[in-house]
Design an enzyme around this catalytic site. Structure first.
Site, PDB file in Angstrom:
ATOM      1  N   HIS A 110       5.138  -4.914  -6.282  1.00  0.00           N
ATOM      2  CA  HIS A 110       5.606  -4.079  -7.385  1.00  0.00           C
ATOM      3  C   HIS A 110       5.263  -4.750  -8.704  1.00  0.00           C
ATOM      4  O   HIS A 110       5.312  -5.974  -8.796  1.00  0.00           O
ATOM      5  CB  HIS A 110       7.131  -3.882  -7.298  1.00  0.00           C
ATOM      6  N   ASP A 122       9.344   2.416  -1.336  1.00  0.00           N
ATOM      7  CA  ASP A 122       8.549   3.296  -0.482  1.00  0.00           C
ATOM      8  C   ASP A 122       8.392   2.779   0.940  1.00  0.00           C
ATOM      9  O   ASP A 122       7.839   3.460   1.794  1.00  0.00           O
ATOM     10  CB  ASP A 122       7.153   3.501  -1.094  1.00  0.00           C
TER      11      ASP A 122
HETATM   12  N1  COA Z   1      -0.081  -6.320   0.092  1.00  0.00           N
HETATM   13  C1  COA Z   1      -0.851  -7.433  -0.012  1.00  0.00           C
HETATM   14  N2  COA Z   1      -1.215  -7.986  -1.188  1.00  0.00           N
HETATM   15  C2  COA Z   1      -0.784  -7.393  -2.306  1.00  0.00           C
HETATM   16  C3  COA Z   1       0.018  -6.250  -2.280  1.00  0.00           C
HETATM   17  C4  COA Z   1       0.372  -5.726  -1.016  1.00  0.00           C
HETATM   18  N3  COA Z   1       1.107  -4.615  -0.933  1.00  0.00           N
HETATM   19  N4  COA Z   1       0.296  -5.895  -3.554  1.00  0.00           N
HETATM   20  C5  COA Z   1      -0.310  -6.764  -4.342  1.00  0.00           C
HETATM   21  N5  COA Z   1      -0.971  -7.678  -3.597  1.00  0.00           N
HETATM   22  C6  COA Z   1      -1.758  -8.810  -4.102  1.00  0.00           C
HETATM   23  C7  COA Z   1      -3.111  -8.335  -4.604  1.00  0.00           C
HETATM   24  O1  COA Z   1      -4.085  -8.333  -3.586  1.00  0.00           O
HETATM   25  C8  COA Z   1      -3.408  -9.324  -5.690  1.00  0.00           C
HETATM   26  O2  COA Z   1      -3.857 -10.500  -5.074  1.00  0.00           O
HETATM   27  P1  COA Z   1      -4.978 -11.424  -5.784  1.00  0.00           P
HETATM   28  O3  COA Z   1      -4.330 -11.906  -7.059  1.00  0.00           O
HETATM   29  O4  COA Z   1      -5.228 -12.489  -4.778  1.00  0.00           O
HETATM   30  O5  COA Z   1      -6.144 -10.529  -6.041  1.00  0.00           O
HETATM   31  C9  COA Z   1      -2.029  -9.638  -6.287  1.00  0.00           C
HETATM   32  O6  COA Z   1      -1.085  -9.332  -5.244  1.00  0.00           O
HETATM   33  C10 COA Z   1      -1.695  -8.824  -7.511  1.00  0.00           C
HETATM   34  O7  COA Z   1      -1.934  -7.443  -7.212  1.00  0.00           O
HETATM   35  P2  COA Z   1      -2.149  -6.350  -8.313  1.00  0.00           P
HETATM   36  O8  COA Z   1      -2.766  -5.144  -7.693  1.00  0.00           O
HETATM   37  O9  COA Z   1      -2.838  -6.948  -9.506  1.00  0.00           O
HETATM   38  O10 COA Z   1      -0.653  -6.055  -8.732  1.00  0.00           O
HETATM   39  P3  COA Z   1      -0.201  -4.841  -9.612  1.00  0.00           P
HETATM   40  O11 COA Z   1       1.032  -5.253 -10.307  1.00  0.00           O
HETATM   41  O12 COA Z   1      -1.334  -4.356 -10.449  1.00  0.00           O
HETATM   42  O13 COA Z   1       0.076  -3.698  -8.523  1.00  0.00           O
HETATM   43  C11 COA Z   1       1.118  -2.372  -6.875  1.00  0.00           C
HETATM   44  C12 COA Z   1       1.324  -3.304  -8.099  1.00  0.00           C
HETATM   45  C13 COA Z   1       2.440  -1.709  -6.554  1.00  0.00           C
HETATM   46  C14 COA Z   1       0.106  -1.283  -7.235  1.00  0.00           C
HETATM   47  C15 COA Z   1       0.604  -3.220  -5.693  1.00  0.00           C
HETATM   48  O14 COA Z   1       1.573  -4.188  -5.344  1.00  0.00           O
HETATM   49  C16 COA Z   1       0.263  -2.378  -4.481  1.00  0.00           C
HETATM   50  O15 COA Z   1      -0.878  -1.885  -4.364  1.00  0.00           O
HETATM   51  N6  COA Z   1       1.228  -2.184  -3.531  1.00  0.00           N
HETATM   52  C17 COA Z   1       1.008  -1.338  -2.371  1.00  0.00           C
HETATM   53  C18 COA Z   1       1.274   0.103  -2.754  1.00  0.00           C
HETATM   54  C19 COA Z   1       2.744   0.375  -2.974  1.00  0.00           C
HETATM   55  O16 COA Z   1       3.581   0.028  -2.169  1.00  0.00           O
HETATM   56  N7  COA Z   1       3.027   1.052  -4.098  1.00  0.00           N
HETATM   57  C20 COA Z   1       4.385   1.478  -4.395  1.00  0.00           C
HETATM   58  C21 COA Z   1       4.931   0.771  -5.571  1.00  0.00           C
HETATM   59  S1  COA Z   1       6.642   1.222  -5.788  1.00  0.00           S
END
Ligand code: COA
Length: 392
Positions: A270, A328
Site C-alpha cells: 500500500h 482487498d
Molecule cells: N507484492 C510484492 N512486491 C510488492 C508488492 C506486492 N503486492 N507491492 C509492492 N511491491 C514491491 C515492488 O515490487 C517494489 O519493489 P522494488 O523496489 O524492488 O522494485 C516496491 O515494493 C515498491 O512498489 P511500488 O509499486 O513502487 O509501490 P507503490 O506505492 O507505487 O504501489 C501498490 C502501491 C498498492 C500499487 C502496490 O503495493 C501493489 O501493486 N500492490 C498489489 C495490488 C494491490 O493490492 N492493490 C490494492 C491497494 S489497496
C-alpha cells in the site's frame, strides 16, 4: 523561481507517483500508515465497523457529524426513495455486450444516469449533495441489474423496506439475506466507503476541479477504481487464491512467484500503510466467520490458502519491507461466501466508495483550485519542421 519549486533550468521537481504531494487540507479522513490507524471524520474505523451502517457513515462523511435519529431517518428515507433507475437505464443495461467487464459497464450506466438526472447540466457544489444522494442510492441497483443481465437473468427491482446492504443482496439474488450476511455486507461498505486521496478519489477531484459536473467526476473515479493496482485488486486477490488452489501449494507458489518477483501478491502492499491495514483486520474476522456460517468446504479451503499466504507475507514482506496485506486481500472471501461472482467485487467497492468520492468532491470544489500538475520535460527543443515528402 523558488516559489514554484522549479530547478535552475526552470523545470519542476519530479515526485514520481505524487507520493509526497499534499494537495490540500481536509477534514474527511486520516490514515496513520505506520500505526495501522484509519479515521473517518475523527471516528476510528474499528468504532464505525462495530457500530455504524453504510447510510450513517455516508451521512458522516458528507456532513461532517454523526446524524441525530431524525436526520438519519430522513437521509435513509431519501436514499430508499431514489433507488430505482429509469426504464432507459434498464434498456441500456440489456444492450451492453455480456462480455463487458462490470466496471466498464458501470461506468457507462453511471454516465447515462447523469443524462437523465433532474438537475443535469448544473455545475458546481450547490447541486452536488442531491446528485450524490441520487447516484449513491441507484448504484447498487445498477450493479445488481448488470450482474443479473450478464448471467441471463431479469433484473430485480429495489425494495424500499430494506437497508442499503440488504436491498443490494436482495437485488443480486432475489433473496432477503439473514442478519449475518446483511451485517457482513454493511460492514464491508463501511470499510470501503472512504480512504483519503487514493487514485480514484484523486481522479474524481481532478475532474471536479475543472468545475465539471458531478457525474463526469464520479465516472472518472469509477474508471480509476477499475485498475488492478487499485480497486481491481480484490478480484485479483481471489483469482490468485484460486490459482494457488489449496493450502499445501502456498509455499511453492510464494517461492516461485512472489519471492522471485515474477508476480506481486495481490491484496498486499500500500502506498500509505507500511503496517497492517486496519480494514484487512476487520475483513479477516468476517472471512473467518463466513467460513463458519457457510459451512462450505470450498470456502474453507480458499480461506486456508489466504491464511497461509498471509503468514508468509506478514513474516517476510511486511516486517522487512512494509508490504503487508491490505483491505482487498480478505474482502473477496466474504463476497464469495455470499455467492457473489468474482467480477462483481470491484463494482461493490464502487457502491461504497461513491460516499468518499462525493465527500471529497464537495469539500474540494467548495474552495476550489484547478488541479494541474507539471511534468519534467526531457524531450528535444527547437527542431526544424521537415515537410512530409522530405521525411526519410
Ligand atoms: N507484492 C510484492 N512486491 C510488492 C508488492 C506486492 N503486492 N507491492 C509492492 N511491491 C514491491 C515492488 O515490487 C517494489 O519493489 P522494488 O523496489 O524492488 O522494485 C516496491 O515494493 C515498491 O512498489 P511500488 O509499486 O513502487 O509501490 P507503490 O506505492 O507505487 O504501489 C501498490 C502501491 C498498492 C500499487 C502496490 O503495493 C501493489 O501493486 N500492490 C498489489 C495490488 C494491490 O493490492 N492493490 C490494492 C491497494 S489497496
Amino acid at each position: 523561481m523558488q516559489k514554484w519549486c522549479l530547478d535552475e533550468k526552470g523545470q519542476p521537481k519530479i515526485d514520481k507517483g505524487a507520493e509526497n504531494l499534499c494537495m490540500d487540507e481536509s477534514e474527511i479522513c486520516f490514515i496513520d500508515g505506520f500505526h495501522s490507524k484509519l479515521y473517518y471524520r475523527g471516528y476510528s474505523i474499528e468504532e464505525l465497523a462495530s457500530n455504524s451502517t453504510f447510510e450513517e457513515t455516508t451521512y458522516l462523511l458528507w456532513y461532517g457529524k454523526l446524524p441525530t435519529r431524525s436526520e438519519l431517518n430522513s437521509f435513509t428515507e431519501d436514499l430508499r426513495r431514489n433507488r430505482d433507475i429509469p426504464q432507459g437505464a434498464y434498456d441500456l443495461i440489456k444492450s451492453i455486450p455480456r462480455d463487458t467487464h462490470p466496471m466498464e459497464a458501470l461506468r457507462t450506466v453511471a454516465s447515462y444516469l447523469g443524462n437523465v438526472d433532474p438537475e443535469k447540466g448544473k455545475l458546481g457544489v450547490d447541486s452536488m449533495p442531491a446528485k450524490a444522494l441520487r447516484l449513491t442510492a441507484k448504484l447498487p441497483t445498477v450493479v445488481a441489474a448488470l450482474a443479473r443481465t450478464r448471467d441471463g437473468k431479469e433484473p430485480i427491482k429495489p425494495r424500499s423496506d430494506l437497508s442499503h446492504a440488504a436491498n443490494f443482496l436482495y437485488m443480486m439474488s432475489g433473496k432477503v439475506p439473514d442478519n449475518f450476511w446483511e451485517r457482513a455486507m454493511d460492514v464491508s461498505l463501511v470499510l470501503y466507503a472512504e480512504h483519503e486521496m487514493n487514485a480514484s478519489s484523486f481522479a474524481t477531484v481532478v475532474v471536479g476541479s475543472t468545475l465539471s459536473d458531478y457525474y463526469s467526476s464520479i465516472v472518472g473515479g469509477i474508471g480509476a477504481l477499475r485498475g488492478p493496482l487499485h480497486g481491481g485488486a480484490n478480484e485479483e486477490a481471489m483469482k490468485q487464491f484460486f490459482e494457488i488452489g489449496s493450502p499445501e501449494n502456498v509455499d511453492a507458489w510464494y517461492k516461485e512467484y512472489a519471492l522471485s518477483g515474477k508476480k506481486r501478491v495481490m491484496g498486499a502492499g500500500h502506498r500509505v500503510y507500511k503496517t497492517y491495514d486496519p480494514r484487512a483486520k476487520v475483513f479477516r474476522e468476517y472471512s473467518k466467520k463466513s467460513v463458519e456460517v457457510s459451512k462450505d468446504p470450498k470456502i474453507a479451503s480458499i480461506y486456508g490458502v489466504a491464511e497461509r499466504l498471509e503468514n508468509l507475507v506478514m513474516s517476510q514482506l511486511c516486517e522487512s519491507r512494509g508490504i503487508c496485506t491490505n483491505v482487498d486481500y480478505w474482502s473477496g472471501i466474504v463476497y464469495y461466501a455470499m455467492g457473489i461472482p468474482i467480477e462483481q467485487y470491484t463494482p461493490i467497492f464502487a457502491i461504497a466508495r461513491i460516499a468518499g468520492w462525493s465527500a471529497h468532491l464537495m469539500e474540494y470544489v467548495a474552495r476550489n483550485r484547478i488541479l494541474r500538475p507539471r511534468l519534467y520535460y526531457k524531450g528535444m527543443l527547437d527542431l526544424e519542421y521537415v515537410p512530409i515528402e522530405k521525411r526519410g
